[in-house]
Enzyme design. Structure first.
Site, PDB file in Angstrom:
ATOM      1  N   ASP A  13       0.806  -1.226   0.000  1.00 14.53           N
ATOM      2  CA  ASP A  13       0.000   0.000   0.000  1.00 14.53           C
ATOM      3  C   ASP A  13       0.838   1.275   0.000  1.00 14.53           C
ATOM      4  O   ASP A  13       0.436   2.308   0.539  1.00 14.53           O
ATOM      5  CB  ASP A  13      -0.966   0.024   1.210  1.00 14.53           C
ATOM      6  CG  ASP A  13      -1.874  -1.193   1.211  1.00 14.53           C
ATOM      7  OD1 ASP A  13      -2.220  -1.663   0.118  1.00 14.53           O
ATOM      8  OD2 ASP A  13      -2.225  -1.666   2.301  1.00 14.53           O
ATOM      9  N   LYS A  16       2.006   1.911  -5.144  1.00 15.49           N
ATOM     10  CA  LYS A  16       2.594   1.289  -6.346  1.00 15.49           C
ATOM     11  C   LYS A  16       1.704   1.469  -7.567  1.00 15.49           C
ATOM     12  O   LYS A  16       2.186   1.674  -8.674  1.00 15.49           O
ATOM     13  CB  LYS A  16       2.809  -0.221  -6.114  1.00 15.49           C
ATOM     14  CG  LYS A  16       3.762  -0.534  -4.997  1.00 15.49           C
ATOM     15  CD  LYS A  16       3.818  -2.016  -4.719  1.00 15.49           C
ATOM     16  CE  LYS A  16       2.528  -2.615  -4.206  1.00 15.49           C
ATOM     17  NZ  LYS A  16       2.092  -2.157  -2.880  1.00 15.49           N
ATOM     18  N   GLY A  40      -4.467  -4.401  -3.844  1.00 13.64           N
ATOM     19  CA  GLY A  40      -5.454  -3.365  -4.177  1.00 13.64           C
ATOM     20  C   GLY A  40      -4.666  -2.141  -4.578  1.00 13.64           C
ATOM     21  O   GLY A  40      -4.062  -1.490  -3.730  1.00 13.64           O
ATOM     22  N   HIS A  41      -4.597  -1.871  -5.860  1.00 11.13           N
ATOM     23  CA  HIS A  41      -3.773  -0.768  -6.363  1.00 11.13           C
ATOM     24  C   HIS A  41      -4.681   0.355  -6.853  1.00 11.13           C
ATOM     25  O   HIS A  41      -5.477   0.167  -7.776  1.00 11.13           O
ATOM     26  CB  HIS A  41      -2.852  -1.269  -7.490  1.00 11.13           C
ATOM     27  CG  HIS A  41      -1.824  -2.259  -7.011  1.00 11.13           C
ATOM     28  ND1 HIS A  41      -0.866  -2.803  -7.824  1.00 11.13           N
ATOM     29  CD2 HIS A  41      -1.598  -2.773  -5.767  1.00 11.13           C
ATOM     30  CE1 HIS A  41      -0.107  -3.619  -7.109  1.00 11.13           C
ATOM     31  NE2 HIS A  41      -0.539  -3.621  -5.867  1.00 11.13           N
ATOM     32  N   GLN A 224       2.063  -6.194  -3.098  1.00 15.80           N
ATOM     33  CA  GLN A 224       2.472  -6.247  -1.690  1.00 15.80           C
ATOM     34  C   GLN A 224       3.762  -5.424  -1.503  1.00 15.80           C
ATOM     35  O   GLN A 224       3.908  -4.413  -2.165  1.00 15.80           O
ATOM     36  CB  GLN A 224       2.656  -7.713  -1.220  1.00 15.80           C
ATOM     37  CG  GLN A 224       1.351  -8.483  -1.077  1.00 15.80           C
ATOM     38  CD  GLN A 224       0.773  -9.002  -2.379  1.00 15.80           C
ATOM     39  OE1 GLN A 224       1.447  -9.703  -3.118  1.00 15.80           O
ATOM     40  NE2 GLN A 224      -0.469  -8.690  -2.675  1.00 15.80           N
TER      41      GLN A 224
HETATM   42  P1  GDP Z   1      -0.688   0.226  -3.573  1.00 17.37           P
HETATM   43  O1  GDP Z   1      -1.309  -1.033  -3.088  1.00 17.37           O
HETATM   44  O2  GDP Z   1       0.782   0.285  -3.276  1.00 17.37           O
HETATM   45  O3  GDP Z   1      -0.988   0.516  -5.003  1.00 17.37           O
HETATM   46  O4  GDP Z   1      -1.351   1.397  -2.694  1.00 17.37           O
HETATM   47  P2  GDP Z   1      -2.921   1.562  -2.365  1.00 17.37           P
HETATM   48  O5  GDP Z   1      -3.628   1.984  -3.580  1.00 17.37           O
HETATM   49  O6  GDP Z   1      -3.437   0.368  -1.656  1.00 17.37           O
HETATM   50  O7  GDP Z   1      -2.869   2.716  -1.275  1.00 17.37           O
HETATM   51  C1  GDP Z   1      -2.297   3.957  -1.539  1.00 17.37           C
HETATM   52  C2  GDP Z   1      -3.344   5.044  -1.266  1.00 17.37           C
HETATM   53  O8  GDP Z   1      -2.696   6.312  -1.228  1.00 17.37           O
HETATM   54  C3  GDP Z   1      -4.380   5.161  -2.362  1.00 17.37           C
HETATM   55  O9  GDP Z   1      -5.575   5.595  -1.795  1.00 17.37           O
HETATM   56  C4  GDP Z   1      -3.803   6.221  -3.294  1.00 17.37           C
HETATM   57  O10 GDP Z   1      -4.789   6.893  -4.056  1.00 17.37           O
HETATM   58  C5  GDP Z   1      -3.161   7.144  -2.293  1.00 17.37           C
HETATM   59  N1  GDP Z   1      -1.963   7.862  -2.762  1.00 17.37           N
HETATM   60  C6  GDP Z   1      -0.974   7.425  -3.585  1.00 17.37           C
HETATM   61  N2  GDP Z   1       0.017   8.355  -3.658  1.00 17.37           N
HETATM   62  C7  GDP Z   1      -0.360   9.386  -2.869  1.00 17.37           C
HETATM   63  C8  GDP Z   1       0.254  10.619  -2.488  1.00 17.37           C
HETATM   64  O11 GDP Z   1       1.367  10.953  -2.881  1.00 17.37           O
HETATM   65  N3  GDP Z   1      -0.427  11.424  -1.628  1.00 17.37           N
HETATM   66  C9  GDP Z   1      -1.649  11.076  -1.128  1.00 17.37           C
HETATM   67  N4  GDP Z   1      -2.230  11.910  -0.279  1.00 17.37           N
HETATM   68  N5  GDP Z   1      -2.251   9.924  -1.449  1.00 17.37           N
HETATM   69  C10 GDP Z   1      -1.619   9.086  -2.296  1.00 17.37           C
HETATM   70  P1  IMO Z   2      -0.876  -4.267  -2.212  1.00 18.11           P
HETATM   71  O1  IMO Z   2      -0.381  -4.870  -3.494  1.00 18.11           O
HETATM   72  C1  IMO Z   2      -0.992  -4.612   2.140  1.00 18.11           C
HETATM   73  C2  IMO Z   2      -1.078  -8.678   3.802  1.00 18.11           C
HETATM   74  C3  IMO Z   2      -2.328  -9.112   4.517  1.00 18.11           C
HETATM   75  C4  IMO Z   2      -1.722 -10.065   5.544  1.00 18.11           C
HETATM   76  C5  IMO Z   2      -0.604 -10.733   4.774  1.00 18.11           C
HETATM   77  C6  IMO Z   2      -0.962 -12.101   4.178  1.00 18.11           C
HETATM   78  O2  IMO Z   2      -2.169  -3.567  -2.328  1.00 18.11           O
HETATM   79  O3  IMO Z   2       0.196  -3.486  -1.548  1.00 18.11           O
HETATM   80  P2  IMO Z   2      -2.508 -12.836   2.128  1.00 18.11           P
HETATM   81  O4  IMO Z   2      -3.969 -12.633   1.889  1.00 18.11           O
HETATM   82  O5  IMO Z   2      -1.634 -12.284   1.072  1.00 18.11           O
HETATM   83  O6  IMO Z   2      -2.172 -14.261   2.457  1.00 18.11           O
HETATM   84  O7  IMO Z   2      -2.219 -11.996   3.500  1.00 18.11           O
HETATM   85  O8  IMO Z   2      -0.279  -9.839   3.712  1.00 18.11           O
HETATM   86  N1  IMO Z   2      -1.283  -8.183   2.417  1.00 18.11           N
HETATM   87  C7  IMO Z   2      -1.204  -6.895   2.072  1.00 18.11           C
HETATM   88  N2  IMO Z   2      -1.026  -5.777   2.813  1.00 18.11           N
HETATM   89  N3  IMO Z   2      -1.089  -4.503   0.796  1.00 18.11           N
HETATM   90  C8  IMO Z   2      -1.232  -5.614   0.032  1.00 18.11           C
HETATM   91  O9  IMO Z   2      -1.206  -5.566  -1.308  1.00 18.11           O
HETATM   92  C9  IMO Z   2      -1.348  -6.871   0.670  1.00 18.11           C
HETATM   93  N4  IMO Z   2      -1.536  -8.132   0.228  1.00 18.11           N
HETATM   94  C10 IMO Z   2      -1.482  -8.918   1.307  1.00 18.11           C
HETATM   95  O10 IMO Z   2      -2.987  -8.041   5.123  1.00 18.11           O
HETATM   96  O11 IMO Z   2      -1.127  -9.331   6.594  1.00 18.11           O
HETATM   97 MG    MG Z   3      -2.857  -1.679  -1.867  1.00 20.48          MG
END
Ligand code: GDP
Ligand code: IMO
Ligand code: MG
Length: 434
Positions: A13, A16, A40-41, A224
């Site tokens: 999170d 990416k 979840g991207h 991840q």
């Molecule tokens: P990922 O799994 O690495 O793709 O990250 P997620 O999408 O799960 O979580 C990142 C969250 O931060 C999302 O809600 C993005 O829209 C938000 N986000 C990404 N870059 C920035 C940033 O530079 N500033 C802020 N405020 N939010 C961001």
């Molecule tokens: P993105 O790509 C954050 C965490 C779960 C749990 C552990 C194992 O959005 O960054 P799993 O279901 O993979 O067996 O769970 O890994 N986890 C993540 N945490 N971002 C993710 O993906 C994750 N995918 C799995 O919360 O702790």
């Molecule tokens: Mg994510």
């Protein structure tokens, strides 16, 4: 043949999806190489938010080839919903390719994921319950279903026979039973999946290697983060795949020489979903403040993300494992709300300060963070003005923060993300050229 990998430098999170979409503008291919719909991207394009789980984040840019590589595990039903959402929003998946070697998540994997968590009693992993672990277990045990099996009907029927009988016994033994899992025969479901995705399936390793030979730009999108890596993360509180840069080679079927650049996506503070140690984790009101400022709620499960200060002991561990050639620093705007910011620069364990990330979970649980306190940078201009002016627009205190990261991780912060939108991005140097 430029190959660039984006890796989460923490526990997932980090942003990416946003960075992949941003750099995807200059890529020909965007490839997912591990994980599944536990990811979840989030991508925000012109104010519209997309949450991608199995589809590569390049899918939102027209004309790109978006590959689901052999190392990914696919839930076909969920993928179908995801494709529909993208198409309904005006996107196209014409460039989608799916590896015939990728494994499929079956409904019993999800049920087993939940059952395994219960068996762990007071030591659950806190998985996403998407069936990721059980699907990778079957891959390693050589009883998994690969996408290519959908086209081998006789073999498929034989496999379904012995695998489902084994799974039914296992489900009963674990006390969760088979319930309605097999009400619709697995073979019939699989034939529907074949109709749905058949035209996208190919040998994606061959496809990517040919593209690299032709000098095309290939962006490998990690899911991840390095600290959730099955080998190098905080085991057993990890996911079940190789999330570090090396995973791109096995998960996409390319040689190490295909990887020229490794971008570490680093959130300006630390978050974690699920169980397991997080040395710089905050508690109470302090944690709540960061959670609220950063909007730190899980994209997939809706769980609150645990929050803490940036942990450079942990980030250095990720940098060593992955060999970051660039850092994409995200969410630094979130820290604008602080007069002072802290950075964890060491762990005190049993009275001794260490700067190397330990492999032992009990040591990590005993570790106390050693902080360096830095002056905050207060509120700043609108993102569009900052982006226009570039790096110079950042307050000196924010630059000091960035310079500390560069020094500790021994890699340049080439990208600074200051908001969720594509356009909220300050670029100092293109990671493709580093
Ligand atoms: P990922 O799994 O690495 O793709 O990250 P997620 O999408 O799960 O979580 C990142 C969250 O931060 C999302 O809600 C993005 O829209 C938000 N986000 C990404 N870059 C920035 C940033 O530079 N500033 C802020 N405020 N939010 C961001
Ligand atoms: P993105 O790509 C954050 C965490 C779960 C749990 C552990 C194992 O959005 O960054 P799993 O279901 O993979 O067996 O769970 O890994 N986890 C993540 N945490 N971002 C993710 O993906 C994750 N995918 C799995 O919360 O702790
Ligand atoms: Mg994510």
């Amino acid at each position: 043949m430029p190959g660039l990998v984006i890796i989460g430098a923490q526990w997932g999170d980090e942003g990416k999806g946003k960075i992949t979409d941003y750099l995807g503008e200059n890529a020909d291919f965007v490839v997912r190489f591990q994980g599944g719909n536990n990811a979840g991207h989030t991508i925000v394009v012109d104010g519209v938010t997309f949450k991608l789980q199995t589809l590569p984040s390049g899918v939102l840019r027209p004309g790109k080839t978006a590959v689901i590589g052999n190392g990914v595990v696919i839930n076909m039903k969920e993928l179908s919903g995801e494709i529909k959402r993208v198409v309904d929003a005006g996107g196209s998946i014409d460039g989608l390719k799916i590896s015939d070697r990728a494994h499929m998540i079956i409904n019993y994997h999800q049920r087993l994921d939940g059952a395994e968590e219960k068996y762990r009693g007071s030591l659950p992993v806190g998985t996403t319950k998407k069936g990721i672990g059980p699907t990778y277990q079957d891959k390693i045990a050589r009883i998994g279903f690969r996408v290519g099996d959908l086209f081998e009907e006789d073999l498929l029927k034989e496999k379904i026979g012995f695998i489902t009988s084994y799974k039914k016994d296992l489900l009963n033994m674990m006390g969760v039973g088979e319930g309605d899992l097999f009400d619709e025969p697995l073979f019939d479901r699989m034939m529907k999946w074949r109709d749905m995705i058949g035209k996208y399936v190919c040998d994606t390793s061959d496809l990517i290697n040919n593209a690299l030979d032709e000098g095309k730009r290939v962006l490998f999108e990690g899911a991840q983060g390095a600290m959730l890596d099955i080998d190098h993360g905080t085991y057993p509180y990890v996911t079940s795949s190789s999330t570090c840069a090396g995973g791109a080679c096995s998960g996409a079927g390319v040689p190490p020489s295909a990887i020229n650049h490794v971008v570490g996506c680093l959130k300006a503070y630390t978050t974690r979903v699920g169980e397991g140690p997080m040395v710089s984790g905050l508690e109470g009101e302090e944690e709540k403040k960061l959670q609220t400022l950063g909007g730190e709620v899980g994209t997939v499960t809706g769980r609150n993300r645990r929050c803490g200060w940036l942990d450079l002991v942990q980030a250095r561990h990720s940098a060593r494992l992955c060999g970051f050639t660039s850092i994409a620093l995200t969410k630094i705007d979130v820290l604008c709300g602080y007069d002072e910011v802290k950075v964890c620069v060491g762990y005190e364990i049993d009275g001794e300060v260490v700067t190397k990330f330990p492999s032992s979970i009990s040591k990590l649980n005993r570790a106390k963070p050693v902080y360096k306190t830095m002056k905050g940078w207060g509120h700043w201009d609108d993102a569009d003005k900052m982006v226009k002016k570039g790096y110079d627009s950042l307050p000196q205190e924010a630059k000091d923060y960035i310079e500390l990261i560069e020094k500790e991780l021994d890699a340049p912060v080439d990208i600074i993300s200051i908001g969720p939108g594509r356009e909220d991005t300050i670029i100092r140097r293109s990671p493709w050229h580093s």
